[in-house]
Design an enzyme around this catalytic site. Structure first.
Site, PDB file in Angstrom:
ATOM      1  CB  THR A  49      -0.915   0.031   1.243  1.00  0.00           C
ATOM      2  OG1 THR A  49      -0.124   0.320   2.392  1.00  0.00           O
ATOM      3  CG2 THR A  49      -1.664  -1.279   1.434  1.00  0.00           C
ATOM      4  CB  CYS A  50       0.211   4.856  -0.115  1.00  0.00           C
ATOM      5  SG  CYS A  50      -1.046   5.075   1.153  1.00  0.00           S
ATOM      6  CG  ASN A  51       0.653   4.863   4.784  1.00  0.00           C
ATOM      7  OD1 ASN A  51       1.360   5.788   4.412  1.00  0.00           O
ATOM      8  ND2 ASN A  51      -0.596   5.025   5.149  1.00  0.00           N
ATOM      9  NE  ARG A  52      -0.398  -2.670   5.328  1.00  0.00           N
ATOM     10  CZ  ARG A  52      -0.985  -3.733   5.808  1.00  0.00           C
ATOM     11  NH1 ARG A  52      -0.389  -4.439   6.732  1.00  0.00           N
ATOM     12  NH2 ARG A  52      -2.164  -4.094   5.381  1.00  0.00           N
TER      13      ARG A  52
END
Length: 68
Positions: A49-52
């Site tokens: 995802t955009c964060n992980r």
């Protein structure tokens, strides 16, 4: 069998590194294929995802210890 998790997130890596390691489209399909070709890997899941980015692996344990 054992489960192995490798990952990073917004707390452990800056956005530039997360963007370089992100899996999407063809890169996701290629990543899964290449991981499955490794000896001892039975299953793999990639969460990106955009964060992980997380890679989950199920590995077959050898009866003989490795010298790696």
């Amino acid at each position: 069998m054992k489960t192995v998790v490798i990952g990073l997130n917004h707390k452990t890596a800056d956005v530039d590194l997360r963007e370089k390691l992100a899996f999407n489209g063809p890169k996701l399909e290629d990543g899964i294929r290449q991981i499955r070709e490794l000896p001892g890997i039975k299953e793999t899941v990639i969460v990106s995802t955009c964060n992980r980015v997380e890679i989950y692996l199920t590995v077959k344990m050898s009866k003989k210890p490795s010298n790696r």
